[in-house]
Write a protein that holds these residues in place. Sequence first.
Motif, mmCIF file in Angstrom:
data_model
loop_
_atom_site.group_PDB
_atom_site.id
_atom_site.type_symbol
_atom_site.label_atom_id
_atom_site.label_comp_id
_atom_site.label_asym_id
_atom_site.label_seq_id
_atom_site.Cartn_x
_atom_site.Cartn_y
_atom_site.Cartn_z
ATOM 1 N N PHE A 97 -6.969 12.485 9.791
ATOM 2 C CA PHE A 97 -6.355 11.350 9.141
ATOM 3 C C PHE A 97 -6.704 11.347 7.660
ATOM 4 C CE2 PHE A 97 -6.604 10.210 13.539
ATOM 5 C CZ PHE A 97 -5.406 9.564 13.771
ATOM 6 N N VAL A 98 -5.684 11.189 6.828
ATOM 7 C CA VAL A 98 -5.897 11.101 5.395
ATOM 8 C C VAL A 98 -5.337 9.773 4.916
ATOM 9 C CG1 VAL A 98 -5.424 12.143 3.163
ATOM 10 C CG2 VAL A 98 -5.697 13.599 5.168
ATOM 11 N N ALA A 99 -6.178 8.906 4.407
ATOM 12 C CA ALA A 99 -5.742 7.587 3.969
ATOM 13 C C ALA A 99 -4.916 7.690 2.694
ATOM 14 C CB ALA A 99 -6.942 6.684 3.733
ATOM 15 N N LEU A 100 -3.798 6.968 2.663
ATOM 16 C CA LEU A 100 -2.933 6.969 1.493
ATOM 17 C C LEU A 100 -2.684 5.535 1.024
ATOM 18 C CD1 LEU A 100 -0.225 9.581 2.519
ATOM 19 C CD2 LEU A 100 -2.160 9.908 1.008
ATOM 20 N N PRO A 101 -3.570 4.952 0.229
ATOM 21 C CA PRO A 101 -3.300 3.632 -0.293
ATOM 22 C C PRO A 101 -2.160 3.685 -1.299
ATOM 23 C CG PRO A 101 -5.346 4.501 -1.198
ATOM 24 C CD PRO A 101 -4.865 5.475 -0.187
ATOM 25 N N VAL A 102 -1.021 3.115 -0.947
ATOM 26 C CA VAL A 102 0.203 3.287 -1.712
ATOM 27 C C VAL A 102 0.136 2.594 -3.067
ATOM 28 C CG1 VAL A 102 2.688 2.854 -1.712
ATOM 29 C CG2 VAL A 102 1.546 3.585 0.384
ATOM 30 N N HIS A 103 -0.542 1.459 -3.182
ATOM 31 C CA HIS A 103 -0.484 0.658 -4.395
ATOM 32 C C HIS A 103 -1.673 0.873 -5.323
ATOM 33 C CE1 HIS A 103 2.957 -1.344 -2.658
ATOM 34 N NE2 HIS A 103 2.268 -1.614 -1.582
ATOM 35 N N ALA A 104 -2.496 1.888 -5.092
ATOM 36 C CA ALA A 104 -3.631 2.144 -5.973
ATOM 37 C C ALA A 104 -3.137 2.581 -7.350
ATOM 38 C CB ALA A 104 -4.526 3.216 -5.372
ATOM 39 N N LYS A 105 -3.779 2.086 -8.409
ATOM 40 C CA LYS A 105 -3.388 2.428 -9.770
ATOM 41 C C LYS A 105 -3.922 3.806 -10.141
ATOM 42 C CE LYS A 105 -3.142 -2.325 -11.477
ATOM 43 N NZ LYS A 105 -3.663 -3.298 -12.476
ATOM 44 N N PRO A 106 -3.110 4.618 -10.831
ATOM 45 C CA PRO A 106 -3.601 5.933 -11.245
ATOM 46 C C PRO A 106 -4.702 5.812 -12.289
ATOM 47 C CG PRO A 106 -1.436 5.469 -12.210
ATOM 48 C CD PRO A 106 -1.711 4.384 -11.227
ATOM 49 N N LYS A 107 -5.683 6.722 -12.209
ATOM 50 C CA LYS A 107 -6.824 6.668 -13.110
ATOM 51 C C LYS A 107 -7.035 7.966 -13.880
ATOM 52 C CE LYS A 107 -9.294 3.353 -10.160
ATOM 53 N NZ LYS A 107 -10.539 3.088 -9.412
#
Length: 462
Positions: free
Chosen positions: A14-24
Amino acid sequence: MKSLLFALGLGLVFVALPVHAKPKGKLEVSVAAGAKVKVTALSGKAFTGKRTGAIYALKRMPAGLYLVAVTTAKAKAPFTRLVLVRPKGKTHVESRPGKRPAPSVILAGNRVQLPVAVKVISFKDSGGLGFQKAWREGRSKRRTLHMRAGDPKSLIDLRGTVDHVILESDRNPSVKDHFKRMLKFGRGTHFAIDWDGTLYQLADPREYTWKSGRRGIGVDLNNGSVDYKRRPGSQRFRKIMEKRGEKRRLFKGTIHGRPMEVFGYTNEQYRTLHALLEVLIATFPKVRADTLRHAGKPATTTTIMRPTPAGILAMYQVSPRFWGPGPGLEWARVLKPLKGLAAAIARHDLARRCTATCALDGRCKAVKKACTVTSASCQASVACKLHGKCTARAGKCVVGTSKDCATIQACAREGRCVAQKGRCITPDAAACKKSWACRNEGRCVAKKGRCVAGSVADCKAS
C-alpha cells in the motif's frame, strides 16, 4: 487520504497518496547575466520563478521531471537539462558557461541530471565505455544493441515503451572487466555501477540489449562473488575486495530454491543506484516502484507471467538461468525511497497514477479524478492472469464467471476453475484429484475452496 493498491503475485503493498498535499519542492538555476530561463513540465505546462542575482528560483514545485532551458546572447545553442524535482528539498542546476554542470545520464539523446553528485562516465565521454563504439571499431563480434519496437526517436516515444528495470550482478572484478566479457559473448546492459559507486553508461536506452529485453533497461552492479563456499572464484574476489578496502557483508539466502552465501553491495553502490532509479522512475511512468513479490516478500524465483511484468526486477525473476543480483541485494533499502517519490509524483498527475495501476488491476482510464476499468483493460491485467479478475463491473475488475477462472494457472495447478463469490475456487475433491497439486504435492482433498493434503497416503502417492 486515498490509497493506491499495488498487487502482484500474492504480495500487497500500500502506498498512501494524499491528494491535497501542497508541493514543497524547490528548483534553483544558476544563470549568467542576461540569460533567459524557461521551465516546463513534460506535460507542457510552463512554470515561472523569481530571479535574485545569479539565481533563478522556483518554489512549491510538484515532484516530477522538468525541462530547464537557458538561453544567452553569446551561446550558439541553449543549455538544456531534464531535472528531477524531489517532493522535499532543493534541486540546483548549474547553467553558467565555464562552470561544470551536475552529473547526468543520457535518455533518448536527452541529458537528465542526477539528483545527487556521483561520478558518471558515459559512452560519449573521452575514455568512456560504449557498445556502439566497440561495434564500429570491430571489438565486438556480435551486435550487442538492438532497435526497440517502433524505433522510438524521442523521449516521449521511449516513455511509452519502457516499463521495467532489470538489476543484475556482473560477477567480475570491475566494470571494465565486465565490459570486455560482454563484448566477447555479445551480451550487454545500459548501466553498470562499479564497487566505488562510479556509474558507467554503456548505451542509450533508446536501444535494448539482450539482458534488458525489448521493454526494459539493464543495470549491472559490480559483485564478483557467486557462491562463497562452493565457488573458488568468490575467494579470489575477497582478496580483491580487501586490497581495494571494500566493505561488504556476507548474506545467506535462497534463489530458485538453492541456498547460497554471497557478498552484498557497498554503500557507494546503493547511493548511485538510488540516484539512477529515481531518475528512471520519474522519466518512465510505467515502471512501478516495486519488485515482484510472493506472500508479501520479494520473489526469489522466476515469474511465469509473459510478457515480463512492470517494475524493478532482479535478473533471477526473469530467467531461471541466472541468480543475480542474489540474496545480497537489500530490497527494502532499494525500494523504500522510490515508493515515496513515485507516490509524490502520482499525487499531482492522475494520468501517471492510472498508468501505475493499469497493468496490475486494469484501472487504466482517468475519469473525474479517479482511475477506472474497461473490459479490455481487465482482460490484459495481471489480476486477470493470476486471479481470474477479467470482468469489468462497477469500476473494478472482478471474477465474473467460471470462464474467467479457466484462464488462470491455478485452474490446472490446483483445480480452482469455478467462480464463487468473487473468487476462483476448487469445487470438490474430484477437481483436486485431477490437478497438478494432487499428483505432485499430495493435495487431493478440497477444503474451503482449495486443495489440501488429506492423508498420509496422498502424500506418499504424490
